[in-house]
Motif scaffolding. Structure first.
Motif, PDB file in Angstrom:
ATOM      1  N   ALA A  29      53.372  53.667  48.708  1.00 42.00           N
ATOM      2  CA  ALA A  29      54.153  54.361  47.681  1.00 42.00           C
ATOM      3  C   ALA A  29      55.244  53.477  47.085  1.00 42.00           C
ATOM      4  CB  ALA A  29      54.774  55.627  48.263  1.00 42.00           C
ATOM      5  N   ASP A  30      55.554  52.343  47.731  1.00 43.99           N
ATOM      6  CA  ASP A  30      56.599  51.431  47.253  1.00 43.99           C
ATOM      7  C   ASP A  30      56.040  50.270  46.439  1.00 43.99           C
ATOM      8  OD1 ASP A  30      58.610  52.944  48.341  1.00 43.99           O
ATOM      9  OD2 ASP A  30      58.796  51.737  50.167  1.00 43.99           O
ATOM     10  N   MET A  31      54.821  50.408  45.948  1.00 46.29           N
ATOM     11  CA  MET A  31      54.270  49.377  45.058  1.00 46.29           C
ATOM     12  C   MET A  31      53.666  50.065  43.845  1.00 46.29           C
ATOM     13  SD  MET A  31      50.709  47.974  46.730  1.00 46.29           S
ATOM     14  CE  MET A  31      51.145  47.830  48.438  1.00 46.29           C
ATOM     15  N   GLY A  32      53.749  49.400  42.698  1.00 44.97           N
ATOM     16  CA  GLY A  32      53.172  50.008  41.516  1.00 44.97           C
ATOM     17  C   GLY A  32      53.166  49.106  40.305  1.00 44.97           C
ATOM     18  N   PHE A  33      52.309  49.484  39.365  1.00 42.80           N
ATOM     19  CA  PHE A  33      52.125  48.745  38.121  1.00 42.80           C
ATOM     20  C   PHE A  33      52.773  49.519  36.991  1.00 42.80           C
ATOM     21  CE2 PHE A  33      48.766  47.676  34.694  1.00 42.80           C
ATOM     22  CZ  PHE A  33      49.532  46.647  34.191  1.00 42.80           C
ATOM     23  N   ALA A  34      53.756  48.912  36.344  1.00 42.85           N
ATOM     24  CA  ALA A  34      54.401  49.494  35.169  1.00 42.85           C
ATOM     25  C   ALA A  34      53.715  48.885  33.944  1.00 42.85           C
ATOM     26  CB  ALA A  34      55.896  49.199  35.173  1.00 42.85           C
ATOM     27  N   ALA A  76      41.802  47.430  46.215  1.00 40.70           N
ATOM     28  CA  ALA A  76      40.571  47.550  47.002  1.00 40.70           C
ATOM     29  C   ALA A  76      40.929  47.578  48.482  1.00 40.70           C
ATOM     30  CB  ALA A  76      39.635  46.375  46.717  1.00 40.70           C
ATOM     31  N   GLY A  77      40.171  48.363  49.245  1.00 40.42           N
ATOM     32  CA  GLY A  77      40.330  48.383  50.696  1.00 40.42           C
ATOM     33  C   GLY A  77      41.395  49.320  51.217  1.00 40.42           C
ATOM     34  N   PHE A  78      42.097  50.028  50.331  1.00 36.60           N
ATOM     35  CA  PHE A  78      43.054  51.049  50.745  1.00 36.60           C
ATOM     36  C   PHE A  78      43.265  51.989  49.567  1.00 36.60           C
ATOM     37  CE2 PHE A  78      45.650  47.781  48.849  1.00 36.60           C
ATOM     38  CZ  PHE A  78      46.665  48.450  48.181  1.00 36.60           C
ATOM     39  N   ASP A  79      43.799  53.164  49.853  1.00 38.67           N
ATOM     40  CA  ASP A  79      44.023  54.177  48.823  1.00 38.67           C
ATOM     41  C   ASP A  79      45.406  53.963  48.207  1.00 38.67           C
ATOM     42  OD1 ASP A  79      44.392  56.411  47.244  1.00 38.67           O
ATOM     43  OD2 ASP A  79      44.038  57.862  48.845  1.00 38.67           O
ATOM     44  N   PRO A  80      45.479  53.527  46.947  1.00 41.97           N
ATOM     45  CA  PRO A  80      46.791  53.266  46.330  1.00 41.97           C
ATOM     46  C   PRO A  80      47.606  54.525  46.049  1.00 41.97           C
ATOM     47  CG  PRO A  80      45.059  52.969  44.714  1.00 41.97           C
ATOM     48  CD  PRO A  80      44.380  53.222  46.035  1.00 41.97           C
ATOM     49  N   THR A  81      47.006  55.701  46.249  1.00 47.73           N
ATOM     50  CA  THR A  81      47.729  56.958  46.024  1.00 47.73           C
ATOM     51  C   THR A  81      48.178  57.613  47.327  1.00 47.73           C
ATOM     52  OG1 THR A  81      45.716  58.300  45.997  1.00 47.73           O
ATOM     53  CG2 THR A  81      46.456  57.368  43.887  1.00 47.73           C
ATOM     54  N   ALA A  82      47.877  56.975  48.472  1.00 45.60           N
ATOM     55  CA  ALA A  82      48.238  57.544  49.776  1.00 45.60           C
ATOM     56  C   ALA A  82      49.748  57.436  49.984  1.00 45.60           C
ATOM     57  CB  ALA A  82      47.497  56.816  50.892  1.00 45.60           C
ATOM     58  N   PRO A  83      50.467  58.560  49.952  1.00 43.62           N
ATOM     59  CA  PRO A  83      51.926  58.492  50.037  1.00 43.62           C
ATOM     60  C   PRO A  83      52.442  57.945  51.373  1.00 43.62           C
ATOM     61  CG  PRO A  83      51.186  60.767  50.190  1.00 43.62           C
ATOM     62  CD  PRO A  83      49.975  59.931  49.872  1.00 43.62           C
ATOM     63  N   THR A 113      43.216  44.512  49.299  1.00 40.51           N
ATOM     64  CA  THR A 113      43.719  43.557  48.310  1.00 40.51           C
ATOM     65  C   THR A 113      44.289  44.282  47.099  1.00 40.51           C
ATOM     66  OG1 THR A 113      41.594  43.368  47.169  1.00 40.51           O
ATOM     67  CG2 THR A 113      42.051  41.724  48.874  1.00 40.51           C
ATOM     68  N   VAL A 114      45.187  43.585  46.429  1.00 47.44           N
ATOM     69  CA  VAL A 114      45.630  43.953  45.092  1.00 47.44           C
ATOM     70  C   VAL A 114      45.391  42.712  44.244  1.00 47.44           C
ATOM     71  CG1 VAL A 114      47.574  44.567  43.609  1.00 47.44           C
ATOM     72  CG2 VAL A 114      47.387  45.595  45.873  1.00 47.44           C
ATOM     73  N   ARG A 115      44.645  42.893  43.143  1.00 44.16           N
ATOM     74  CA  ARG A 115      44.368  41.785  42.220  1.00 44.16           C
ATOM     75  C   ARG A 115      45.065  42.079  40.899  1.00 44.16           C
ATOM     76  NH1 ARG A 115      40.248  38.130  43.134  1.00 44.16           N
ATOM     77  NH2 ARG A 115      39.657  38.122  40.948  1.00 44.16           N
ATOM     78  N   LEU A 116      45.905  41.134  40.486  1.00 43.88           N
ATOM     79  CA  LEU A 116      46.667  41.285  39.253  1.00 43.88           C
ATOM     80  C   LEU A 116      46.187  40.275  38.225  1.00 43.88           C
ATOM     81  CD1 LEU A 116      50.236  41.395  40.858  1.00 43.88           C
ATOM     82  CD2 LEU A 116      48.744  43.341  40.310  1.00 43.88           C
ATOM     83  N   SER A 117      45.755  40.753  37.072  1.00 43.48           N
ATOM     84  CA  SER A 117      45.450  39.859  35.955  1.00 43.48           C
ATOM     85  C   SER A 117      46.777  39.578  35.254  1.00 43.48           C
ATOM     86  CB  SER A 117      44.478  40.521  34.975  1.00 43.48           C
ATOM     87  OG  SER A 117      43.266  40.829  35.619  1.00 43.48           O
ATOM     88  N   VAL A 118      47.100  38.298  35.106  1.00 40.95           N
ATOM     89  CA  VAL A 118      48.384  37.928  34.513  1.00 40.95           C
ATOM     90  C   VAL A 118      48.175  36.955  33.351  1.00 40.95           C
ATOM     91  CG1 VAL A 118      49.704  38.315  36.645  1.00 40.95           C
ATOM     92  CG2 VAL A 118      48.754  36.051  36.197  1.00 40.95           C
ATOM     93  N   ASP A 119      49.042  37.076  32.338  1.00 41.01           N
ATOM     94  CA  ASP A 119      49.019  36.138  31.216  1.00 41.01           C
ATOM     95  C   ASP A 119      49.607  34.796  31.614  1.00 41.01           C
ATOM     96  OD1 ASP A 119      47.825  37.897  29.459  1.00 41.01           O
ATOM     97  OD2 ASP A 119      49.732  38.640  28.664  1.00 41.01           O
ATOM     98  N   TYR A 120      50.469  34.796  32.622  1.00 40.61           N
ATOM     99  CA  TYR A 120      51.126  33.591  33.140  1.00 40.61           C
ATOM    100  C   TYR A 120      51.641  33.932  34.530  1.00 40.61           C
ATOM    101  CZ  TYR A 120      54.998  36.408  31.430  1.00 40.61           C
ATOM    102  OH  TYR A 120      55.857  37.457  31.187  1.00 40.61           O
ATOM    103  N   LEU A 121      51.926  32.913  35.334  1.00 40.52           N
ATOM    104  CA  LEU A 121      52.430  33.145  36.678  1.00 40.52           C
ATOM    105  C   LEU A 121      53.951  33.170  36.653  1.00 40.52           C
ATOM    106  CD1 LEU A 121      52.038  33.515  39.687  1.00 40.52           C
ATOM    107  CD2 LEU A 121      51.888  31.033  39.914  1.00 40.52           C
TER     108      LEU A 121
END
Length: 143
Positions: A29-34, A76-83, A113-121
């Motif tokens: 619950a302490d991670m998220g994509f804005a 992937a590999g875990f439920d991102p909505t699991a509080p 895993t969490v995979r983030l597509s980024v325009d730059y690092l």
């Protein structure tokens, strides 16, 4: 203890951040994509490897990490909505794409895993001040 503040603008910088965050414990619950801000952020309890002393349980610190320029986040590999879900961070890597874009991957114990597509690092890590004695020192079996 000094609070840690780091920025990663290339792969070598990210390796330093990854080393400092190995074994960080994160509530799902302490991670998220804005999406609108193009930012992925997470709060964690990191094990302070730099302050670790032999035969001690060590210290944990509250810390925040965020990535800028994020266009997509995949879990992937875990439920991102699991509080009540909790994951343990093992490593953070960057796979370059068409420069300067690429994929940031956060790898967790148990295969998540969490995979983030980024325009730059661009990643920023900061301790938030709170520190306490760890209940146990992380220990990994060697194959």
């Amino acid at each position: 203890m000094t609070d840690l503040k780091l920025i990663a603008l290339d792969t070598e910088d990210l390796e330093v951040i990854s080393a400092h965050l190995q074994d960080a414990v994160i509530r799902v619950a302490d991670m998220g994509f804005a999406r609108r801000d193009r930012r992925f952020a997470l709060l964690m309890n990191r094990f302070d490897w730099a302050a670790d002393k032999p035969r001690s349980r060590g210290v944990r610190k509250r810390a925040a990490l965020h990535f800028s320029g994020v266009t997509h986040a995949a879990f992937a590999g875990f439920d991102p909505t699991a509080p009540d879900g909790v994951v343990e961070l093992l490593a953070i890597t960057f796979e370059p794409g068409e420069a300067p874009s690429g994929i940031v991957e956060l790898r967790f114990a148990g295969g998540g895993t969490v995979r983030l597509s980024v325009d730059y690092l661009e990643a920023r890590l900061a301790d938030l001040g709170a520190a306490w004695a760890a209940s146990a020192r992380p220990n990994h079996a060697l194959d």
